[in-house]
Design a protein around this motif. Sequence first.
Motif, short mmCIF file in Angstrom:
data_model
loop_
_atom_site.label_atom_id
_atom_site.label_comp_id
_atom_site.label_asym_id
_atom_site.label_seq_id
_atom_site.Cartn_x
_atom_site.Cartn_y
_atom_site.Cartn_z
N ASN A 109 -11.66 -18.78 -19.36
CA ASN A 109 -11.62 -19.78 -18.31
C ASN A 109 -11.07 -19.62 -17.32
OD1 ASN A 109 -9.36 -21.60 -18.86
ND2 ASN A 109 -10.90 -22.78 -20.12
N GLY A 110 -9.90 -18.64 -16.82
CA GLY A 110 -9.28 -18.25 -15.68
C GLY A 110 -8.14 -19.66 -15.60
N LEU A 111 -8.02 -20.19 -17.06
CA LEU A 111 -6.43 -21.53 -16.47
C LEU A 111 -5.51 -20.54 -16.96
CD1 LEU A 111 -7.99 -24.72 -18.67
CD2 LEU A 111 -7.58 -24.00 -16.32
N ILE A 112 -5.25 -19.52 -17.91
CA ILE A 112 -4.38 -18.58 -18.01
C ILE A 112 -4.64 -17.35 -16.95
CG2 ILE A 112 -3.34 -16.46 -19.47
CD1 ILE A 112 -3.27 -18.84 -21.06
N GLU A 158 -1.44 -21.53 -16.06
CA GLU A 158 -0.38 -21.78 -16.99
C GLU A 158 0.59 -21.09 -16.40
OE1 GLU A 158 -0.20 -24.11 -19.83
OE2 GLU A 158 -1.89 -24.44 -20.35
N LEU A 159 1.42 -21.63 -15.46
CA LEU A 159 1.94 -20.46 -14.91
C LEU A 159 3.40 -19.60 -15.55
CD1 LEU A 159 2.92 -22.14 -11.47
CD2 LEU A 159 1.25 -20.32 -12.43
N GLY A 160 3.89 -20.31 -16.65
CA GLY A 160 4.39 -19.87 -17.82
C GLY A 160 4.34 -18.61 -19.07
N ILE A 161 2.81 -18.50 -19.04
CA ILE A 161 2.32 -17.54 -19.70
C ILE A 161 2.42 -16.48 -19.14
CG2 ILE A 161 0.26 -17.01 -21.45
CD1 ILE A 161 -0.03 -20.28 -21.56
N THR A 162 2.68 -15.21 -19.44
CA THR A 162 1.97 -13.81 -19.28
C THR A 162 0.97 -12.99 -19.51
OG1 THR A 162 4.02 -12.76 -20.60
CG2 THR A 162 4.36 -13.58 -18.32
N SER A 170 -12.83 -9.71 -19.60
CA SER A 170 -13.87 -9.99 -18.48
C SER A 170 -14.61 -11.26 -18.43
CB SER A 170 -14.46 -8.23 -18.15
OG SER A 170 -15.69 -7.78 -17.81
N VAL A 171 -15.28 -11.79 -17.43
CA VAL A 171 -16.05 -12.67 -17.65
C VAL A 171 -17.59 -12.55 -17.33
CG1 VAL A 171 -16.56 -15.53 -17.91
CG2 VAL A 171 -14.07 -14.55 -18.82
N ALA A 172 -18.32 -12.45 -17.80
CA ALA A 172 -19.62 -11.53 -16.61
C ALA A 172 -19.23 -10.96 -15.20
CB ALA A 172 -20.28 -13.39 -16.14
N SER A 173 -18.24 -9.63 -15.73
CA SER A 173 -17.88 -8.69 -14.63
C SER A 173 -16.93 -9.66 -13.73
CB SER A 173 -19.10 -8.65 -14.00
OG SER A 173 -20.09 -7.95 -13.79
N CYS A 174 -16.36 -10.79 -14.15
CA CYS A 174 -14.76 -11.22 -13.05
C CYS A 174 -14.23 -11.29 -13.95
CB CYS A 174 -15.60 -12.58 -12.70
SG CYS A 174 -16.93 -13.28 -12.06
N GLU A 175 -12.68 -10.14 -13.51
CA GLU A 175 -11.31 -10.73 -13.97
C GLU A 175 -10.22 -11.00 -14.03
OE1 GLU A 175 -8.44 -11.19 -15.70
OE2 GLU A 175 -8.73 -8.90 -16.13
N PRO A 176 -10.64 -13.30 -14.49
CA PRO A 176 -10.30 -14.46 -13.97
C PRO A 176 -8.70 -14.22 -13.20
CG PRO A 176 -10.89 -14.08 -16.32
CD PRO A 176 -11.12 -12.92 -15.94
N ALA A 177 -7.71 -12.65 -13.92
CA ALA A 177 -6.54 -12.35 -12.97
C ALA A 177 -6.42 -12.26 -11.69
CB ALA A 177 -5.80 -11.49 -14.14
N ALA A 178 -7.99 -11.64 -11.38
CA ALA A 178 -7.88 -11.05 -10.29
C ALA A 178 -8.72 -11.78 -9.35
CB ALA A 178 -8.43 -9.55 -9.71
N GLU A 231 -11.60 -14.65 -7.09
CA GLU A 231 -10.71 -16.30 -7.38
C GLU A 231 -10.97 -17.29 -7.90
OE1 GLU A 231 -9.00 -17.08 -4.13
OE2 GLU A 231 -9.10 -15.46 -3.74
N MET A 232 -11.17 -18.53 -7.61
CA MET A 232 -11.53 -19.32 -9.31
C MET A 232 -12.97 -20.03 -8.76
SD MET A 232 -9.36 -19.57 -11.59
CE MET A 232 -10.04 -21.33 -12.12
N TYR A 233 -13.47 -19.73 -7.20
CA TYR A 233 -14.66 -20.29 -7.09
C TYR A 233 -15.43 -19.11 -7.72
CZ TYR A 233 -14.96 -17.60 -3.33
OH TYR A 233 -14.69 -16.26 -2.24
N GLU A 234 -15.16 -17.81 -7.52
CA GLU A 234 -16.14 -17.26 -8.56
C GLU A 234 -16.43 -17.27 -9.56
OE1 GLU A 234 -15.14 -12.76 -5.57
OE2 GLU A 234 -13.46 -14.03 -6.68
#
Length: 481
Positions: free
Chosen positions: A53-56, A60-64, A70-78, A80-83
């Motif tokens: 869900n993108g919280l990481i 969660e800034l202390g977690i690498t 890939s979530v429905a063709s989105c990469e949570p790390a790359a 935008e959260m609205y996407e």
Amino acid sequence: MREEPLVSLKDVTCKAGESVLLENLDLIAAAGECVLLCGASGSGKTTVTKCVNGLIPAFELGITRSGSVSVASCEPAACEMYELSAVTGSVFQNPKSQFYYSTSNDELAFGLERAGVDAEVIERRVSRTISELGVGRLLGRSVQKMSGGEKQSLAFASVAVFDPAVYVLDEPTANLDDAGVAALRSHIAHVLTQGSTVLVAEHRIAFLEGLVTRALVLEGGRVARMLSGEDLASLEKSQRARLGLRATRESDIPALQVGEAVSHGARCLDSGLSVRGFAVARKGRLLFDPISIDAPRGTVTGIVGANGVGKSTLLRALSGLASPSLGTVHLDGEPLPTRRRRKRCALVMQDVNHQLFGDSVQSECELSCASMERGLRASRIEEVLGRLDLIDAVERHPLSLSGGQKQRLAVACADLSHRDIILLDEPTSGLDLGHMAELARLLRELALRGRVIMVATHDREFLSICCDQVFRLAPSAEGRG
């Protein structure tokens, strides 16, 4: 051509400093699949949900994190959260943590309004969602006046109006009664038929029987075993115990003998707690029918009842933190008025964040047994923390602990307080099989030492292994009206 999975994690590793939370984890989930994440507390279930869900890594800034997600063709790390929020929806253990408005209608429309959807479209989608989920009773309600089950249904509906491709549920049944769990199951079944993917991290898993397509048993941040839904449901008790899993079928949970809390006579126990005609009012109305129960020393007493009936309020009133409107309380045959109850009762709250004040686990424990002689204090704290699997967390700040660890710390403090009466409100929230069984053993041991133990919970598995007697709290005629 094979359809691309809606959720894909490949070689994902997450670290918090030197601590490894996930290690080389792979997960694939297709449309219409219900994937269960299970295993002991701290095994990595919630970390997986946060990767999806993108919280990481967003919050969660202390977690690498390494590896690909890939979530429905989105990469949570790359992206935008609205996407990402347009294709994923999350329902958490505590629905209050995701509410923004005080009324249900505003809450249902909030996400779509933030996304800039036209008012007419919002109205149609809210109406359709309410109809499909069968939760029309939620409309036009104050969120604060809803039961726990209703709040969880509202949280699910607020997510469902977006029609997300992926639902992420983290311990969604932790504080739900049987009716709330049944409603949640119905909601999950519906969105699966619509082609959504559902990812659930849970300890109480029997309610998912027949819905789970695959289960990942996590251990130390790795997938220790993968099971089909059929294989999960067919596990024998000994096999479940080796995997650290609770009941996987409703039929595996023993039926409870539940008594009504109204039948005791006027005579009070010579050894134990006697409650007679006890009730609490709010705005001039009784919350529940007056109760009369005996809780002898040496036994564990369970209190059950629907969400919102007043179980938490009952425990607060018995502990002296809320005033009863009717009735009496006696301990060992002697009257125990409100002021004295505050000194004789220890309360483990449903939300233990309200009662943790120390700057470390050690100092939190020392606050609870400050009157004990120093030498005895250190050995006693070590003994209790060891029994509750907290000895390695002794220097950590209490609020940095997981939900299950906080729960066990509050129980440890209640034990260390040496008070005669220990009252526990939903003490198994976030506890896996092993820690649930250990808590049951601890409460049995405290009872055998002569404490009065009373537990309010919806957890039938826990009640069946822990309690000597169980009473039902019924809503009053005034409250029902």
